[in-house]
Design an enzyme around this catalytic site. Structure first.
Site, PDB file in Angstrom:
ATOM      1  N   ARG A  72     -97.541  40.979 -73.665  1.00 52.51           N
ATOM      2  CA  ARG A  72     -98.952  40.845 -73.314  1.00 52.51           C
ATOM      3  C   ARG A  72     -99.792  40.505 -74.545  1.00 52.51           C
ATOM      4  O   ARG A  72    -100.991  40.767 -74.595  1.00 52.51           O
ATOM      5  CB  ARG A  72     -99.453  42.122 -72.636  1.00 52.51           C
ATOM      6  CG  ARG A  72     -98.741  42.398 -71.305  1.00 52.51           C
ATOM      7  CD  ARG A  72     -99.430  43.481 -70.508  1.00 52.51           C
ATOM      8  NE  ARG A  72     -98.728  43.777 -69.270  1.00 52.51           N
ATOM      9  CZ  ARG A  72     -98.873  43.116 -68.136  1.00 52.51           C
ATOM     10  NH1 ARG A  72     -99.694  42.074 -68.102  1.00 52.51           N
ATOM     11  NH2 ARG A  72     -98.204  43.446 -67.046  1.00 52.51           N
ATOM     12  N   GLU A  73     -99.146  39.924 -75.543  1.00 55.12           N
ATOM     13  CA  GLU A  73     -99.861  39.457 -76.734  1.00 55.12           C
ATOM     14  C   GLU A  73    -100.900  38.414 -76.351  1.00 55.12           C
ATOM     15  O   GLU A  73    -100.596  37.435 -75.665  1.00 55.12           O
ATOM     16  CB  GLU A  73     -98.866  38.839 -77.736  1.00 55.12           C
ATOM     17  CG  GLU A  73     -99.508  38.095 -78.894  1.00 55.12           C
ATOM     18  CD  GLU A  73    -100.261  39.016 -79.848  1.00 55.12           C
ATOM     19  OE1 GLU A  73    -101.371  38.631 -80.275  1.00 55.12           O
ATOM     20  OE2 GLU A  73     -99.732  40.100 -80.159  1.00 55.12           O
ATOM     21  N   ASP A 133     -98.906  39.114 -57.354  1.00 49.56           N
ATOM     22  CA  ASP A 133    -100.155  39.468 -56.676  1.00 49.56           C
ATOM     23  C   ASP A 133    -100.786  38.304 -55.931  1.00 49.56           C
ATOM     24  O   ASP A 133    -101.684  38.510 -55.107  1.00 49.56           O
ATOM     25  CB  ASP A 133    -101.169  40.016 -57.677  1.00 49.56           C
ATOM     26  CG  ASP A 133    -100.771  41.378 -58.228  1.00 49.56           C
ATOM     27  OD1 ASP A 133    -100.048  42.102 -57.524  1.00 49.56           O
ATOM     28  OD2 ASP A 133    -101.169  41.694 -59.356  1.00 49.56           O
ATOM     29  N   MET A 175     -98.289  46.992 -54.960  1.00 50.68           N
ATOM     30  CA  MET A 175     -99.079  46.485 -56.077  1.00 50.68           C
ATOM     31  C   MET A 175    -100.265  45.650 -55.596  1.00 50.68           C
ATOM     32  O   MET A 175    -100.243  45.096 -54.504  1.00 50.68           O
ATOM     33  CB  MET A 175     -98.199  45.677 -57.024  1.00 50.68           C
ATOM     34  CG  MET A 175     -97.325  46.536 -57.919  1.00 50.68           C
ATOM     35  SD  MET A 175     -96.416  45.571 -59.143  1.00 50.68           S
ATOM     36  CE  MET A 175     -95.827  46.896 -60.205  1.00 50.68           C
ATOM     37  N   GLY A 176    -101.261  45.568 -56.484  1.00 51.36           N
ATOM     38  CA  GLY A 176    -102.474  44.801 -56.185  1.00 51.36           C
ATOM     39  C   GLY A 176    -103.702  45.546 -56.664  1.00 51.36           C
ATOM     40  O   GLY A 176    -104.276  46.330 -55.923  1.00 51.36           O
TER      41      GLY A 176
END
Length: 337
Positions: A72-73, A133, A175-176
Site C-alpha cells: 500500500r505504498e 468491491d 466486504m464493502g
C-alpha cells in the site's frame, strides 16, 4: 518498447491473469520487453524487479494472489503540490534508469489515483481496475468481484441449512466499506431475507420487524447479509451490533459469521480470468498506440478506456434504483428501510 507491470493495494483473484494478459500480449504480439515490478510502487523506488518472458508468464492464469506481491505504498500520499519530494525524485530517476516507456498499474481506487498523479509528473502510465468491491468509477465491473460474490454466495448457501436446523437468524458480514456491491449480489443470489448496504442506511426497527414477521408466518429462520461499512452507534462493529440487537428485540437466537479475507483468496472464477485477460490485453494495446494516462474499463461487453483523471477520487456505489434492489423489494426482501 519496454514496459513494467505492478500490482498495488489489496490482493484480489485475477491479478495474475491480468499480468499474463498484459505480458504475453506485449511479448508475443508486439515484441515488447516486459519487467515485473515487485511490491507495488515501492518496487519502482527500490528497483525490485524481474524480467518477464513467455515461460515466466505461463501457468499463472488460475493462480490467486499476485506473483509480483503488493503493498500500500503511496509515494504521492500528500497533495501533488507538496509530495514526498525524495520518493518522487527516486521514482522518476528509476523509471528513466530502467528504460521504461510505460508502467501498467493494476489496482483499486487508491492505485488509480496514484497512477493519475504519476501522469501529472510526466510518466507514462496505463491503469487496470482491480477490486473485489466493484467500486471503481468508470467501469461496469472489475475482475475479482465475480469470484468474491461466488465465495460469499456459497457461504450463505451453507448457512441456510444450519440456520434452518437450529431455527436461528444468521448475520453474515461481507466486504464493502463504502459500496455494498458484494452484499447486494451475494445476498440476492444466496436468498438472503435482509440485505444492508452502506449506501442506503437502515432502520433497525424495520430490520427486526421483517424478521419477526417471517417468524409469525411460520418461517423459523432468517439470513441477514450486511456490508462491513454500514453504520453502527459508538463505533461498534456493525455485525456485532446487528446480531445483538436482532436477538434482543425478537428473542430469536442469532449468530454472526464474518467472511473477511476469505473473499479475496483462492483461484479466480472463469469469468474473472477472461475479464482480466481482456483488460490486460487492451492495456497493452493502449501502450502500443501510445495512449497513455488512461484506465481500461468495461462498458457493457466492450473493453474501452477512459482518462485516469476522470477516475481519480471517485467511487461507484449502489443506488436505490438498482434493478436488483427493486426486484428484491417486490419479492419481500428487506433492505432495512
Amino acid at each position: 518498447m519496454k514496459i513494467g507491470i505492478l500490482s498495488s493495494g489489496g490482493d484480489c483473484p485475477g491479478i495474475n491473469a491480468t499480468i499474463r494478459g498484459v505480458g504475453k500480449t506485449a511479448i508475443m504480439h508486439y515484441g515488447m520487453e516486459v519487467i515485473g515490478i515487485h511490491s507495488g510502487f515501492a518496487g519502482i523506488i527500490n528497483k525490485d524487479i524481474q524480467e518477464f518472458d513467455e515461460k515466466t508468464l505461463s501457468g499463472i492464469l488460475n493462480l490467486g494472489g499476485t506473483i509480483l506481491g503488493t503493498s500500500r505504498e503511496k509515494p504521492l500520499r500528500k497533495q501533488l503540490e507538496i509530495p514526498d519530494s525524495e520518493k518522487v525524485e527516486i521514482l522518476r530517476n528509476n523509471y528513466k534508469e530502467l528504460g521504461l516507456d510505460c508502467v501498467v498499474c493494476i489496482g483499486g481506487n487508491g492505485t488509480q489515483k496514484t497512477a493519475n498523479l504519476l501522469v501529472n509528473l510526466g510518466l507514462n502510465v496505463v491503469g487496470v481496475p482491480k477490486t473485489i468491491d466493484n467500486d471503481i468509477w468508470g467501469t461496469d465491473i472489475t475482475f475479482g468481484f465475480d469470484t468474491a460474490v461466488n465465495i460469499a454466495t456459497e457461504a450463505i448457501d451453507r448457512l441456510h441449512s444450519t440456520a434452518s436446523s437450529h431455527k436461528r437468524v444468521m448475520v453474515v458480514e461481507v466486504m464493502g466499506h463504502h459500496a455494498g456491491w458484494i452484499a447486494l449480489y451475494a445476498g440476492m443470489a444466496g436468498g438472503a431475507d435482509v440485505i444492508l448496504l452502506p449506501e442506503l442506511g437502515y432502520d433497525l426497527e424495520a430490520v427486526t420487524n421483517s424478521i419477526w414477521e417471517r417468524a409469525k408466518k411460520g418461517k423459523p429462520y432468517s439470513i441477514v447479509v450486511v456490508a462491513e461499512g454500514i453504520d453502527s452507534p459508538n463505533r461498534k462493529r456493525p455485525v456485532d451490533y446487528i446480531t445483538k440487537q436482532i436477538e434482543a428485540v425478537t428473542g430469536i437466537e442469532t449468530r454472526e459469521t464474518v467472511l473477511g479475507y476469505i473473499q479475496r483468496g483462492g483461484n479466480p472464477s472463469p469469468f474473472d480470468r477472461n475479464l482480466a485477460t481482456r483488460l490486460g490485453g487492451h492495456a497493452t494495446e493502449l501502450i502500443a498506440n501510445k495512449q497513455y494516462g488512461r484506465m481500461v474499463c468495461m462498458k457493457g461487453d466492450t473493453v474501452e478506456s477512459i482518462p485516469l483523471s476522470e477516475v481519480a477520487g471517485k467511487l461507484k456505489v449502489v443506488t436505490p434504483e438498482h434493478d436488483l434492489i427493486l426486484q428484491g423489494q417486490r419479492m419481500g426482501i428487506s433492505f432495512g428501510r
